[in-house]
Design an enzyme around this catalytic site. Sequence first.
Site, PDB file in Angstrom:
ATOM      1  N   ASN A  10      -1.128 -37.713   6.724  1.00  0.00           N
ATOM      2  CA  ASN A  10      -1.198 -37.433   8.156  1.00  0.00           C
ATOM      3  C   ASN A  10      -1.983 -36.123   8.334  1.00  0.00           C
ATOM      4  O   ASN A  10      -1.450 -35.045   8.126  1.00  0.00           O
ATOM      5  CB  ASN A  10       0.228 -37.299   8.708  1.00  0.00           C
ATOM      6  CG  ASN A  10       0.235 -36.912  10.174  1.00  0.00           C
ATOM      7  OD1 ASN A  10      -0.785 -36.956  10.847  1.00  0.00           O
ATOM      8  ND2 ASN A  10       1.409 -36.535  10.673  1.00  0.00           N
ATOM      9  N   TRP A  11      -3.245 -36.291   8.710  1.00  0.00           N
ATOM     10  CA  TRP A  11      -4.099 -35.098   8.883  1.00  0.00           C
ATOM     11  C   TRP A  11      -3.781 -34.346  10.169  1.00  0.00           C
ATOM     12  O   TRP A  11      -4.278 -33.258  10.389  1.00  0.00           O
ATOM     13  CB  TRP A  11      -5.571 -35.516   8.949  1.00  0.00           C
ATOM     14  CG  TRP A  11      -6.195 -35.908   7.656  1.00  0.00           C
ATOM     15  CD1 TRP A  11      -5.618 -35.952   6.419  1.00  0.00           C
ATOM     16  CD2 TRP A  11      -7.567 -36.305   7.462  1.00  0.00           C
ATOM     17  NE1 TRP A  11      -6.526 -36.366   5.478  1.00  0.00           N
ATOM     18  CE2 TRP A  11      -7.737 -36.590   6.096  1.00  0.00           C
ATOM     19  CE3 TRP A  11      -8.660 -36.464   8.323  1.00  0.00           C
ATOM     20  CZ2 TRP A  11      -8.960 -37.009   5.561  1.00  0.00           C
ATOM     21  CZ3 TRP A  11      -9.867 -36.883   7.797  1.00  0.00           C
ATOM     22  CH2 TRP A  11     -10.014 -37.144   6.429  1.00  0.00           C
ATOM     23  N   LYS A  12      -3.005 -34.988  11.056  1.00  0.00           N
ATOM     24  CA  LYS A  12      -2.729 -34.397  12.379  1.00  0.00           C
ATOM     25  C   LYS A  12      -4.056 -34.107  13.086  1.00  0.00           C
ATOM     26  O   LYS A  12      -5.021 -34.844  12.863  1.00  0.00           O
ATOM     27  CB  LYS A  12      -1.826 -33.168  12.231  1.00  0.00           C
ATOM     28  CG  LYS A  12      -0.614 -33.488  11.337  1.00  0.00           C
ATOM     29  CD  LYS A  12       0.456 -32.450  11.330  1.00  0.00           C
ATOM     30  CE  LYS A  12       1.597 -32.929  10.442  1.00  0.00           C
ATOM     31  NZ  LYS A  12       2.758 -32.035  10.441  1.00  0.00           N
ATOM     32  N   HIS A 105       5.932 -39.505  16.344  1.00  0.00           N
ATOM     33  CA  HIS A 105       6.017 -38.362  15.416  1.00  0.00           C
ATOM     34  C   HIS A 105       6.719 -37.205  16.123  1.00  0.00           C
ATOM     35  O   HIS A 105       6.576 -37.022  17.337  1.00  0.00           O
ATOM     36  CB  HIS A 105       4.603 -37.962  14.978  1.00  0.00           C
ATOM     37  CG  HIS A 105       4.608 -36.924  13.885  1.00  0.00           C
ATOM     38  ND1 HIS A 105       4.776 -35.581  14.151  1.00  0.00           N
ATOM     39  CD2 HIS A 105       4.491 -37.034  12.543  1.00  0.00           C
ATOM     40  CE1 HIS A 105       4.754 -34.918  13.014  1.00  0.00           C
ATOM     41  NE2 HIS A 105       4.585 -35.783  12.010  1.00  0.00           N
ATOM     42  N   GLU A 157      11.719 -38.202   9.243  1.00  0.00           N
ATOM     43  CA  GLU A 157      11.146 -36.861   9.146  1.00  0.00           C
ATOM     44  C   GLU A 157      12.005 -35.891   9.955  1.00  0.00           C
ATOM     45  O   GLU A 157      11.776 -35.711  11.164  1.00  0.00           O
ATOM     46  CB  GLU A 157       9.722 -36.849   9.719  1.00  0.00           C
ATOM     47  CG  GLU A 157       8.742 -37.714   8.967  1.00  0.00           C
ATOM     48  CD  GLU A 157       7.305 -37.214   9.166  1.00  0.00           C
ATOM     49  OE1 GLU A 157       6.635 -36.986   8.159  1.00  0.00           O
ATOM     50  OE2 GLU A 157       6.888 -37.041  10.317  1.00  0.00           O
ATOM     51  N   GLY A 163       6.552 -29.196   7.647  1.00  0.00           N
ATOM     52  CA  GLY A 163       5.716 -28.003   7.499  1.00  0.00           C
ATOM     53  C   GLY A 163       6.471 -26.740   7.124  1.00  0.00           C
ATOM     54  O   GLY A 163       5.933 -25.641   7.231  1.00  0.00           O
ATOM     55  N   SER A 191       7.422 -31.782   4.122  1.00  0.00           N
ATOM     56  CA  SER A 191       7.219 -30.852   3.012  1.00  0.00           C
ATOM     57  C   SER A 191       7.162 -31.537   1.645  1.00  0.00           C
ATOM     58  O   SER A 191       7.676 -31.023   0.647  1.00  0.00           O
ATOM     59  CB  SER A 191       8.294 -29.763   3.017  1.00  0.00           C
ATOM     60  OG  SER A 191       8.222 -29.026   4.212  1.00  0.00           O
ATOM     61  N   GLY A 212       1.906 -34.465   5.205  1.00  0.00           N
ATOM     62  CA  GLY A 212       1.079 -33.696   6.137  1.00  0.00           C
ATOM     63  C   GLY A 212       0.199 -32.710   5.403  1.00  0.00           C
ATOM     64  O   GLY A 212      -0.880 -33.046   4.899  1.00  0.00           O
TER      65      GLY A 212
END
Length: 231
Positions: A10-12, A105, A157, A163, A191, A212
């Site tokens: 997931n590059w966001k 998300h 999540e 993160g 994470s 991520g």
Amino acid sequence: MKHSKLIVANWKSNKTVGEAMAWLEHFSKLLANDSDVAKLCSSGGHEIVLAVSNPYLLLVSQLSKDYSFVKVAAQNSSMYAMGSYTGEVSAHALAGMVSYCLVGHSERRHWFGEEGAQIQAKIDLLLHEGVTPIVCVRSSEDVRSLSLTADVVVAYEPDESIGSGLNAPVSQVASIAHQLPPIKRYLYGGSIIRENVAEYMREPAIGGILVGRASLDPLEFYQLIESALTI
Ligand code: PGA
């Protein structure tokens, strides 16, 4: 490892088009020449899913043509069907371009106020278009607020793990799995790094991971996949 796994990046909202192209070029080189990861994916039926910003979907499609185990995913879709909704990207538009789409998300819930009914509408539209939703849930309350069917992938999540470096204990992840109705696949995200991925992959209830930050660098992501698939 008996069962196939899904490894989702997931590059966001990161990367320019140049950076996206450079990432894909580097990743493609890492996969080339009978690489370990390509061999493991082909023989084990594992999929690598790249969830990128919409302008980069076609770039990922190119990589997917070269490596059939690479799949394209969007990060969001409209809660409305095709029509007069300026700025929205409908499930209908995404279909044919993506295999998967993230829905609900934690960052969409936090920054854009998405909740149960909207998320459910997106899931239903995506399913109608033949796109597999990857429904993100933060808790058992989120699970209870949705009608999840056998066609959806669910990714657990928890907010505090995203993160933060505080990946959730495997036992906590497994306990959410046991609260789910029959679904297509269950993932964990939050994470995940190369050093902790194996413990999740060893848990039979977990069918893959959502990554991520550790997916932003192609080599780091490649090595993470290698660790995930060689347990
Ligand atoms: P992270 O993000 O791996 O950087 O914690 C996961 C996610 O938000 O999907």
